[in-house]
Design an enzyme around this catalytic site. Structure first.
Site, PDB file in Angstrom:
ATOM      1  N   LYS A 191      38.083  -9.828  11.507  1.00 51.16           N
ATOM      2  CA  LYS A 191      38.570 -10.966  10.729  1.00 51.16           C
ATOM      3  C   LYS A 191      38.659 -10.538   9.273  1.00 51.16           C
ATOM      4  O   LYS A 191      37.651 -10.177   8.660  1.00 51.16           O
ATOM      5  CB  LYS A 191      37.630 -12.147  10.894  1.00 51.16           C
ATOM      6  N   LYS A 244      42.348 -11.218  13.543  1.00 57.67           N
ATOM      7  CA  LYS A 244      42.775 -12.382  12.761  1.00 57.67           C
ATOM      8  C   LYS A 244      42.942 -11.998  11.300  1.00 57.67           C
ATOM      9  O   LYS A 244      42.040 -11.359  10.761  1.00 57.67           O
ATOM     10  CB  LYS A 244      41.708 -13.459  12.911  1.00 57.67           C
TER      11      LYS A 244
HETATM   12  C1  PBG Z   1      35.870 -20.530   9.592  1.00 56.04           C
HETATM   13  C2  PBG Z   1      37.282 -20.265   9.998  1.00 56.04           C
HETATM   14  C3  PBG Z   1      38.393 -20.055   9.175  1.00 56.04           C
HETATM   15  C4  PBG Z   1      39.489 -19.942  10.023  1.00 56.04           C
HETATM   16  C5  PBG Z   1      39.006 -20.049  11.319  1.00 56.04           C
HETATM   17  N1  PBG Z   1      37.640 -20.236  11.286  1.00 56.04           N
HETATM   18  C6  PBG Z   1      38.517 -20.059   7.702  1.00 56.04           C
HETATM   19  C7  PBG Z   1      37.926 -19.023   6.887  1.00 56.04           C
HETATM   20  O1  PBG Z   1      37.330 -18.060   7.371  1.00 56.04           O
HETATM   21  O2  PBG Z   1      38.021 -19.198   5.681  1.00 56.04           O
HETATM   22  C8  PBG Z   1      40.896 -19.751   9.580  1.00 56.04           C
HETATM   23  C9  PBG Z   1      41.922 -20.300  10.495  1.00 56.04           C
HETATM   24  C10 PBG Z   1      43.271 -20.504   9.932  1.00 56.04           C
HETATM   25  O3  PBG Z   1      43.595 -20.152   8.776  1.00 56.04           O
HETATM   26  O4  PBG Z   1      44.088 -21.053  10.674  1.00 56.04           O
HETATM   27  N2  PBG Z   1      35.146 -19.395   9.281  1.00 56.04           N
HETATM   28 ZN    ZN Z   2      33.273 -19.880   8.080  1.00 52.81          ZN
END
Ligand code: PBG
Ligand code: ZN
Length: 322
Positions: A191, A244
């Site tokens: 991520k 992601k």
């Molecule tokens: C929470 C989370 C996020 C997303 C999914 N789970 C946001 C982040 O990490 O700031 C992003 C999903 C999206 O942008 O559609 N940690």
């Molecule tokens: Zn988070």
């Protein structure tokens, strides 16, 4: 002469030799559930996406159930936020109640619980803090409690998105100790600290109040490290892994595909969705063509499962074209 065009001559011929096929059955639709009543709150930066209170979920669940998509990824938006994200692991929290409601009324839908503290902390970071430092090891017990609470509510899959080190092992151990040996973990393994999450942070009300997420989410420049993150999550016991965002990281998806036999998910995130929606609204692109091309690219790169806000539209278009 090698005549490639022979196999492109008709729709039937093109369909027969097509290498990548889309299917609603491997798509997941993210939903936002807000604490309260009578709420269908539009997310301004994500046209067609809403925050629903539990009593309004009937506005969307029947569509999901009929669409043929695999299920949903659930994000809770609680009223009360505090330093220790108490609502994240309270069995009566909004997310847990929503999971119970969905599993009771739509048992055939796969419910994936996102496990992370940022929607539940008053500072918006994904872990507990000390001053401006985001603590790793102190966060693990809270994530573990949250995962157990989600499993108890009926979640079919636990999806940790926090990016703390060691969380997959910690969550696996906690699930096992509490009897949830059969609940799989889909880890957000690679991520990246991405600008593409900003519409989501409006939707989930989870923007950090200071600093950024770069000390826990990955540097977008790092390919080898992404593969190490994935390998590590597999060693810790992940049943499925994820990359992601999706479209700007198709190279990572491909390498992840070549590296593991586990199911591989790609999260086509909020910013990727909103850019398509915005350009379509301006009449600059053909939304259906672009969405189907994007979904195909994600699958061609190696994803088995696509998490996307386009899922309901894509499912509808796939039905129309069949
Ligand atoms: C929470 C989370 C996020 C997303 C999914 N789970 C946001 C982040 O990490 O700031 C992003 C999903 C999206 O942008 O559609 N940690
Ligand atoms: Zn988070």
């Amino acid at each position: 002469m090698r005549r490639f065009r022979r196999l492109r001559a008709t729709p039937a011929m093109r369909k027969m030799v097509r290498e990548t096929r889309l299917s609603a059955a491997d798509m997941i639709y993210p939903i936002f559930v807000e604490e309260g009543e009578g709420l269908t709150a539009p997310v301004e930066s994500m046209p067609t996406v809403y925050r629903y209170s539990i009593d309004r979920l009937e506005e969307i669940l029947p569509q999901i159930a009929e669409s043929g998509i695999a299920g949903l990824l659930i994000f809770g938006v609680p009223k009360h936020k505090d330093e220790f994200a108490t609502e994240a692991y309270c069995d009566e929290g909004v997310t847990q109640q929503a999971i119970r409601y969905i599993k009771k009324n739509y048992p055939e839908l796969i419910v994936i619980a996102d496990v992370c503290l940022c929607e539940y902390t008053n500072h918006g970071h994904c872990g507990v803090i000390c001053g401006e430092k985001i603590l790793n090891d102190e966060t693990l017990p809270l994530l573990s409690k949250m995962a157990v609470s989600m499993a108890k509510a009926g979640a079919d899959i636990i999806a940790p998105s926090d990016m703390m080190d060691g969380r997959v092992a910690a969550i696996r151990a906690a699930l096992d100790e509490n009897g949830y040996i059969d609940v799989p973990i889909m880890s957000y393994s690679a991520k990246f600290a991405s600008g593409y999450y900003s519409p989501f942070r409006d939707a989930a009300d989870s923007a950090p109040s200071f600093g950024d997420r770069k000390t826990y989410q990955m540097d977008p420049a790092n390919r080898r490290e992404a593969l190490r993150e994935i390998a590590d999550d597999i060693e810790e016991g992940a049943d499925m892994v994820m990359v992601k965002p999706a479209l700007p990281y198709l190279d990572i998806l491909r390498e992840a595909r070549d590296m593991t036999d586990l199911p591989l998910a790609a999260y086509n995130v909020s910013g990727e969705f909103s850019m398509v929606k915005a350009a379509a609204k301006l009449g600059w692109i053909d939304e259906k063509r672009i969405v189907m091309e994007n979904m195909t690219a994600i699958k061609r790169a190696g994803a088995d499962i696509i998490i996307t806000y386009h899922a309901l539209d894509a499912a509808k278009w796939l039905r129309e074209d069949d």
